[in-house]
Design a protein around this motif. Structure first.
Motif, PDB file in Angstrom:
ATOM      1  N   ARG A 176       0.840  -1.202   0.000  1.00 35.16           N
ATOM      2  CA  ARG A 176       0.000   0.000   0.000  1.00 35.16           C
ATOM      3  C   ARG A 176       0.873   1.250   0.000  1.00 35.16           C
ATOM      4  NH1 ARG A 176      -3.505  -1.313   4.047  1.00 35.16           N
ATOM      5  NH2 ARG A 176      -2.229  -0.352   5.639  1.00 35.16           N
ATOM      6  N   ARG A 177       1.945   1.200   0.782  1.00 37.12           N
ATOM      7  CA  ARG A 177       2.869   2.333   0.794  1.00 37.12           C
ATOM      8  C   ARG A 177       3.464   2.556  -0.594  1.00 37.12           C
ATOM      9  NH1 ARG A 177       5.938   0.364   5.840  1.00 37.12           N
ATOM     10  NH2 ARG A 177       4.241   0.732   7.280  1.00 37.12           N
ATOM     11  N   ARG A 179       2.209   1.769  -3.495  1.00 39.27           N
ATOM     12  CA  ARG A 179       1.231   2.341  -4.425  1.00 39.27           C
ATOM     13  C   ARG A 179       0.953   3.799  -4.109  1.00 39.27           C
ATOM     14  NH1 ARG A 179      -3.824  -0.575  -4.120  1.00 39.27           N
ATOM     15  NH2 ARG A 179      -3.082  -1.277  -2.098  1.00 39.27           N
ATOM     16  N   ALA A 180       0.975   4.130  -2.820  1.00 42.17           N
ATOM     17  CA  ALA A 180       0.746   5.527  -2.447  1.00 42.17           C
ATOM     18  C   ALA A 180       1.859   6.413  -3.001  1.00 42.17           C
ATOM     19  CB  ALA A 180       0.659   5.653  -0.926  1.00 42.17           C
ATOM     20  N   GLN A 183       1.493   6.940  -6.706  1.00 44.97           N
ATOM     21  CA  GLN A 183       0.425   7.830  -7.169  1.00 44.97           C
ATOM     22  C   GLN A 183       0.638   9.280  -6.780  1.00 44.97           C
ATOM     23  OE1 GLN A 183      -3.435   6.165  -6.157  1.00 44.97           O
ATOM     24  NE2 GLN A 183      -2.674   4.159  -6.702  1.00 44.97           N
ATOM     25  N   ASN A 184       1.230   9.521  -5.646  1.00 40.57           N
ATOM     26  CA  ASN A 184       1.433  10.906  -5.224  1.00 40.57           C
ATOM     27  C   ASN A 184       2.562  10.957  -4.200  1.00 40.57           C
ATOM     28  OD1 ASN A 184       1.293  13.507  -4.278  1.00 40.57           O
ATOM     29  ND2 ASN A 184      -0.933  13.594  -4.414  1.00 40.57           N
ATOM     30  N   MET A 187       2.365  13.747  -1.351  1.00 43.54           N
ATOM     31  CA  MET A 187       1.385  13.496  -0.295  1.00 43.54           C
ATOM     32  C   MET A 187       1.829  12.320   0.566  1.00 43.54           C
ATOM     33  SD  MET A 187      -1.250  14.877   0.874  1.00 43.54           S
ATOM     34  CE  MET A 187      -1.509  14.404   2.575  1.00 43.54           C
ATOM     35  N   ALA A 188       2.387  11.292  -0.063  1.00 38.26           N
ATOM     36  CA  ALA A 188       2.857  10.131   0.692  1.00 38.26           C
ATOM     37  C   ALA A 188       3.890  10.573   1.728  1.00 38.26           C
ATOM     38  CB  ALA A 188       3.441   9.090  -0.253  1.00 38.26           C
ATOM     39  N   ILE A 193       5.296   8.704   5.244  1.00 39.22           N
ATOM     40  CA  ILE A 193       5.902   7.532   4.616  1.00 39.22           C
ATOM     41  C   ILE A 193       7.325   7.877   4.219  1.00 39.22           C
ATOM     42  CG2 ILE A 193       5.794   5.971   2.640  1.00 39.22           C
ATOM     43  CD1 ILE A 193       2.786   6.361   2.647  1.00 39.22           C
TER      44      ILE A 193
ATOM     45  N   TYR B  71       8.789  13.373   5.881  1.00 39.75           N
ATOM     46  CA  TYR B  71       8.155  12.255   6.577  1.00 39.75           C
ATOM     47  C   TYR B  71       8.456  12.265   8.065  1.00 39.75           C
ATOM     48  CZ  TYR B  71      12.597  10.283   4.868  1.00 39.75           C
ATOM     49  OH  TYR B  71      13.896  10.082   4.521  1.00 39.75           O
ATOM     50  N   ASP B  86      -5.325  16.062  -2.620  1.00 39.04           N
ATOM     51  CA  ASP B  86      -4.327  15.010  -2.851  1.00 39.04           C
ATOM     52  C   ASP B  86      -4.721  13.657  -2.275  1.00 39.04           C
ATOM     53  OD1 ASP B  86      -3.071  17.145  -3.933  1.00 39.04           O
ATOM     54  OD2 ASP B  86      -1.088  16.601  -3.210  1.00 39.04           O
ATOM     55  N   PHE B  88      -5.282   9.762  -2.840  1.00 44.86           N
ATOM     56  CA  PHE B  88      -4.664   8.820  -3.772  1.00 44.86           C
ATOM     57  C   PHE B  88      -5.776   8.250  -4.650  1.00 44.86           C
ATOM     58  CE2 PHE B  88      -1.995   8.871  -0.003  1.00 44.86           C
ATOM     59  CZ  PHE B  88      -0.801   9.269  -0.575  1.00 44.86           C
ATOM     60  N   PRO B  89      -5.794   8.619  -5.944  1.00 47.53           N
ATOM     61  CA  PRO B  89      -6.983   8.354  -6.758  1.00 47.53           C
ATOM     62  C   PRO B  89      -7.270   6.869  -6.980  1.00 47.53           C
ATOM     63  CG  PRO B  89      -5.194   9.228  -8.101  1.00 47.53           C
ATOM     64  CD  PRO B  89      -4.755   9.338  -6.681  1.00 47.53           C
ATOM     65  N   LEU B  91      -6.484   4.348  -4.952  1.00 45.84           N
ATOM     66  CA  LEU B  91      -6.607   3.571  -3.728  1.00 45.84           C
ATOM     67  C   LEU B  91      -8.029   3.753  -3.212  1.00 45.84           C
ATOM     68  CD1 LEU B  91      -3.586   3.236  -3.927  1.00 45.84           C
ATOM     69  CD2 LEU B  91      -3.359   3.951  -1.583  1.00 45.84           C
ATOM     70  N   GLU B  95      -8.316   2.438   2.079  1.00 43.87           N
ATOM     71  CA  GLU B  95      -6.850   2.446   2.021  1.00 43.87           C
ATOM     72  C   GLU B  95      -6.297   3.849   2.251  1.00 43.87           C
ATOM     73  OE1 GLU B  95      -5.430  -1.074  -0.963  1.00 43.87           O
ATOM     74  OE2 GLU B  95      -6.563   0.550  -1.853  1.00 43.87           O
ATOM     75  N   LEU B  99      -3.703   4.901   5.200  1.00 45.07           N
ATOM     76  CA  LEU B  99      -2.423   5.584   4.996  1.00 45.07           C
ATOM     77  C   LEU B  99      -2.262   6.746   5.976  1.00 45.07           C
ATOM     78  CD1 LEU B  99      -2.186   5.452   1.146  1.00 45.07           C
ATOM     79  CD2 LEU B  99      -0.506   4.559   2.733  1.00 45.07           C
ATOM     80  N   GLU B 102      -0.072   5.959   8.904  1.00 42.54           N
ATOM     81  CA  GLU B 102       1.366   5.740   8.746  1.00 42.54           C
ATOM     82  C   GLU B 102       2.182   6.463   9.816  1.00 42.54           C
ATOM     83  OE1 GLU B 102       3.300   3.968   6.715  1.00 42.54           O
ATOM     84  OE2 GLU B 102       1.581   3.023   5.761  1.00 42.54           O
TER      85      GLU B 102
END
Lengths: 302, 230
Positions: A176-177, A179-180, A183-184, A187-188, A193, B71, B86, B88-89, B91, B95, B99, B102
């Motif tokens: 999941r991390r 994929r996050a 995608q962005n 933001m991640a 993260i 982070y 923002d 995550f499109p 997910l 999900e 996130l 995290e």
């Protein structure tokens, strides 16, 4: 009739190898937008790891157990190639994010270095890896039509890898991390993260998959320093045709290119077959520049 | 709580923020007002570590965070809701919420109470984040920032492009969080009535500098209006 069945079988077999090689590349290219020209050399490393594992088993392990070397070789190929990929990421690739053209040149340089390294260590001539005896022979379908165990084994291996990658990306926290970040990235990062760690790990996993592909290739022929170069073009074509960053796209792309290659080669000859496949791919990309499967969604505020 | 002093921020070579100082007390809701392009979003981004900030200091609860990567700043307890939400499109909504966790390294289960604040999310957990409407995405983005219970919540234009009824819901959520008193908020906003409704203190920014500040209770709205009108 038998010839056709065999051709289709060979086509699927070629596809499965391409899938394995392209899976790692699709992850790396899809997540990091890094054009990794050294991917072929990671395949080569996997193949040489298999060769070394075989030699170790020949010299140090009882003859009766020799046949299980291949299982160890598979694991070793994954782990060692992943580690090489990790080193590559933390030393070179990390400086190249967001610069696709530079990444292309730099990784091409890396690929030349790795090739020469292999030549210096193992010598320029090809070496042979002795397949384990349990993969000799094949299933007799009818008449002369025999499906070799080796190729069936590779197909099974590929299916396992694809399921494994799917599970990893879509069902685990780490996936999941990944994929996050894919995608962005910004933001991640803002959610806490550690993107540096995710990058390095993703690159390592993509490399490890190339290592498994290299290991599988030793079943089909002798290996040499330029082993990877033969595959890199087709592999890139699979990723582009299938659509970047999707597993299903990689599977479909590899299927089309593998089957297309063998079919056109069967109908014409080796070089014309290649030309035809390339032409079909070029025409297809005119029609759908994003490849078979694109990630689409209602994107707001873009 | 948050103490920013002498902060400069750059996009590439061009300077956006010059020598900004701003303080937020524990439990306060502070609004940053200003016209478009004066550097409000950049200010939030510099707290988050997403733009270059060569000079200045950002202290969060006595810890200097200006040298930390984004982070790690998030791990210090900052929740961030950016202007474009923002989400995550690709997910699922669920999900996306996960996130948000995290930041809490040892807590990976979602607290159900988040659905009390945003009931609409519970009905669409399986849908892709990118398929939600703008207002739903905004609520999801706020929920995602809240699930890990941040010390400091940064909201960038939460009312932008959103229908009045959802703005009211968001205002309600902010006031509810405020009444609990364990969360500090910095809201960037242009919608003055919303600001006066939810905030305790305000800063007005112009051309990369703070030009006015004060308590929302004692200010004459027209004075602020004069500073932010075009």
């Amino acid at each position: 009739m038998e010839t056709y069945v065999l051709q289709i079988f060979n086509g699927i077999s070629v596809s499965s190898i391409l899938m394995l090689a392209a899976l790692g590349l699709a992850i790396i290219f899809g997540l990091m937008k890094i054009i990794n020209m050294a991917h072929g050399e990671l395949i080569m490393i996997g193949a040489y790891v298999t060769f070394v594992t075989q030699n170790i088993f020949m010299s140090y392990v009882d003859k009766d157990y020799f046949d299980i070397y291949f299982i160890f070789a598979l694991l070793a190929a994954f782990v060692i190639t992943a580690f090489v990929g990790y080193l590559l990421e933390i030393t070179i690739i990390r400086h190249l994010y967001g610069r696709p053209l530079d990444s292309l040149l730099a990784t091409w340089g890396v690929s030349l270095v790795l090739q020469q390294l292999a030549r210096s260590i193992f010598g320029a001539p090809n070496v042979d890896v002795k397949s384990p005896t349990w993969l000799d022979g094949g299933i007799l379908i009818w008449g002369d039509l025999q499906l070799p165990y080796k190729r069936l084994f590779i197909m099974l291996l590929v299916a396992l890898c694809i399921c494994g990658v799917y599970y990893f990306l879509y069902k685990t926290t780490t996936g999941r991390r990944i994929r996050a970040v894919m995608q962005n990235r910004t933001m991640a990062k803002s959610l806490g993260i550690n993107t540096r760690k995710v990058d390095a790990m993703t690159f390592a996993i993509g490399s490890g998959l190339a290592g498994i592909a290299g290991c599988a290739l030793t079943l089909l022929g002798s290996i040499g320093p330029t082993l990877g170069t033969n595959y890199i073009i087709d592999t890139f074509m699979v990723v582009v045709l299938g659509g970047v960053g999707t597993i299903i796209g990689t599977v479909a792309g590899a299927g089309i290119i593998g089957l297309g290659n063998t079919t056109f080669e069967f109908l014409t000859d080796a070089s014309l077959g290649k030309v035809l496949v390339f032409s079909v791919v070029i025409l297809f990309l005119q029609w759908k520049p994003q490849g078979f499967f694109t990630i689409k969604s209602r994107a707001l505020d873009e | 709580m948050l103490d920013v002093s002498g902060l400069d921020a750059y996009y590439g070579d061009s300077i956006i923020l010059k020598n900004i100082s701003l303080r937020i007390k524990q439990g306060q809701v502070v609004c940053l007002l200003g016209r478009n392009g004066v550097g409000k979003t950049t200010f939030l981004k510099s707290i988050m570590g997403l733009v270059k900030t060569p000079n200045g200091s950002i202290m969060l609860d006595g810890t200097e965070i200006i040298k930390m990567p984004s982070y790690n700043r998030a791990l210090q307890g900052i929740g961030y809701v950016p202007q474009g939400r923002d989400i995550f499109p690709n997910l699922s909504v669920y999900e996306n919420l996960l996130l948000g966790l995290e930041r809490n390294k040892n807590n990976s289960t979602l607290d159900e109470s988040i659905y009390e604040l945003f009931p609409v999310l519970k009905t669409m957990l399986k849908r892709k984040g990118g398929d939600l409407s703008g207002g739903q995405q905004q609520q999801l983005a706020i929920a995602r920032a809240l699930v890990s219970i941040p010390k400091l919540l940064l909201l960038d234009e939460p009312t932008e492009g959103i229908q009045p009824s959802i703005i009211q819901e968001i205002a309600k959520v902010i006031k509810k969080l405020k009444s609990k008193g364990n969360i500090t908020m910095l809201i960037v906003e242009q919608y003055l009535e919303f600001v006066l409704e939810v905030a305790d203190y305000f800063y007005v920014m112009d051309k990369g500098c703070i030009v006015m500040e004060g308590n929302t209770k004692y200010v004459e709205p027209r004075q602020i209006q004069a500073k932010i009108a075009i």
